[in-house]
Design an enzyme around this catalytic site. Structure first.
Site, PDB file in Angstrom:
ATOM      1  CB  ALA A  19      -0.899  -0.078   1.316  1.00 44.12           C
ATOM      2  CE1 TYR A  21      -5.449   1.349   6.570  1.00 49.80           C
ATOM      3  CE2 TYR A  21      -5.575  -0.773   5.427  1.00 49.80           C
ATOM      4  CZ  TYR A  21      -5.440  -0.161   6.245  1.00 49.80           C
ATOM      5  OH  TYR A  21      -4.475  -0.626   7.309  1.00 49.80           O
ATOM      6  NE  ARG A  53      -5.753  -7.452  -1.409  1.00 53.37           N
ATOM      7  CZ  ARG A  53      -5.012  -8.000  -0.469  1.00 53.37           C
ATOM      8  NH1 ARG A  53      -4.522  -7.427   0.388  1.00 53.37           N
ATOM      9  NH2 ARG A  53      -4.585  -9.333  -0.994  1.00 53.37           N
TER      10      ARG A  53
END
Ligand code: FNR
Length: 361
Positions: free
Chosen positions: A59, A184, A232
């Site tokens: 990430a 997130y 994702r």
């Protein structure tokens, strides 16, 4: 030929096998500037040598405030892209491909790096804390309260994802993955637990998925038609009332229809939940998403070659991602080749490791 060792083509990219490395934050940008280091070169380089077909670099934040911790990698400036390109070039010498995960941590940003035994939770002012942003001013449990994003903030974040994709492509990465999982920012928009907005970015399915769809389109417009773009997702929150598998499958179908090349099917981490962790526990989620026709990756406690091969044979996914098992064993794909009986001449060995293999073993 075991299915694990069949190539996979996504647009202009052909990956030599279906054993890929999932993104794994290393919290190792010691300069606190998001610039990857020799650690990243050694970490990713070893797994490229080990035979992984494609590595997804961790990430990497598209804006400084999109980092989880001050030690996260970034892709928001040219110095970061230049440092990444050295790593990308080495990975390419190993006949492996490499993607990068484009990330914004949202309300889970500005925390201590998640090292075992280290401090936990939100940074204090003395640690260089920054203001976090999210769809709504709803904190992740025990973390700082985020600021609700304005429409302008949302538009700027979408542009930042696209700019990150442009830098990644310029640095030589073969593909990008948009991080819309694990609580997130983009997952926070998807979930009714974290998205209480009453404007067009909240509410029903169309509202909650709007920011991700805009991000996908902006990234696609930036990188062109030959370049793979993956997403994702957390396909369930393992909690009633959250973003669930039905919505995940609907989202995957929408992304697939717009040309998204692969859905990487993970789960959880936007709210605390009881997760039925066990071998291959997320594979049924990938299988459900695969049922929409989307190309998928399965991940989560895939540790043994026979087990991983079975995921592909069953048609539950097109690719397997080997995470923690690959931290223990950088050459996991070479063991898989050996255990599944692939002739060593076809196994993913660097040429340096082939001397002496003309005998047994
Ligand atoms: C992760 N994971 C993760 N996921 C993600 O989408 N982006 C990331 O940067 C990270 N970072 C990360 C760091 C470390 C050290 C670990 C162990 C995990 C989750 C990871 O990609 C994977 O989905 C899980 O580890 C489950 O797969 P395994 O480990 O059971 O094969």
């Amino acid at each position: 030929m075991p299915r694990l060792f069949e190539p996979l083509t996504l647009r202009g990219l052909t990956v030599k096998n279906r054993i890929w490395l999932p993104p794994m934050c290393q919290y190792s940008c010691e300069g606190r500037d998001g610039v990857p280091t020799d650690w990243h070169l050694a970490h990713l380089g070893a797994r490229a040598q080990g035979g992984f077909g494609l590595l997804i670099a961790e990430a990497s934040a598209v804006v400084p405030e999109g980092r989880i911790s001050p030690l996260d990698a970034g892709i928001w400036n040219d110095a970061q892209a230049a440092a990444w390109s050295r790593i990308v070039d080495f990975v390419h010498t190993q006949d492996a491909a490499i993607a990068i995960q484009l990330a914004h941590a949202g309300r889970k940003g500005s925390t201590h790096p998640a090292f075992h035994g280290g401090p936990k939770g939100s940074l204090g002012a003395e640690d260089g804390a920054w203001e976090t942003v999210a769809p709504s001013a709803v904190p992740f449990p025990d973390l700082a309260v985020p600021r609700e994003m304005s429409r302008e903030d949302i538009a700027e974040a979408v542009v930042a994802f696209a700019a990150g994709a442009r830098r990644a492509q310029g640095a030589g990465f073969d593909a990008v993955e948009i991080h819309a999982a694990h609580g997130y920012l983009l997952h926070e928009f998807l979930s009714p637990f974290s998205n209480e907005r009453t404007d067009e970015y909240g509410g029903d399915f169309a509202g909650r998925t709007r920011m991700l769809m805009e991000t996908y389109r902006a990234v696609r417009a930036e990188v062109g038609e030959e370049y793979p773009v993956m997403v994702r997702i957390s396909a369930t929150e393992w909690t009633d009332g959250g973003f669930d598998l039905d919505e995940a499958a609907e989202l995957a179908a929408l992304l697939d229809a717009e040309g998204c090349d692969l859905i990487d099917v993970s789960s959880a981490a936007n709210v605390p939940a009881e997760i039925p962790v066990g071998p291959g526990y997320q594979v049924p989620l990938a299988a459900e998403v695969a049922g929409t026709g989307a190309t998928t990756a399965a991940v989560g406690l895939l540790t043994e070659p026979v087990q991983a091969e079975q995921v592909l044979v069953n048609g539950d996914a097109d690719v397997v991602l080997i995470g923690r098992a690959a931290l223990r064993e950088p050459a996991w794909p070479q063991r898989a080749a050996h255990e599944l009986g692939l002739d060593w001449r076809e196994a993913p060995y660097p040429k340096q490791y082939t001397r002496g293999r003309w005998g047994a073993g």
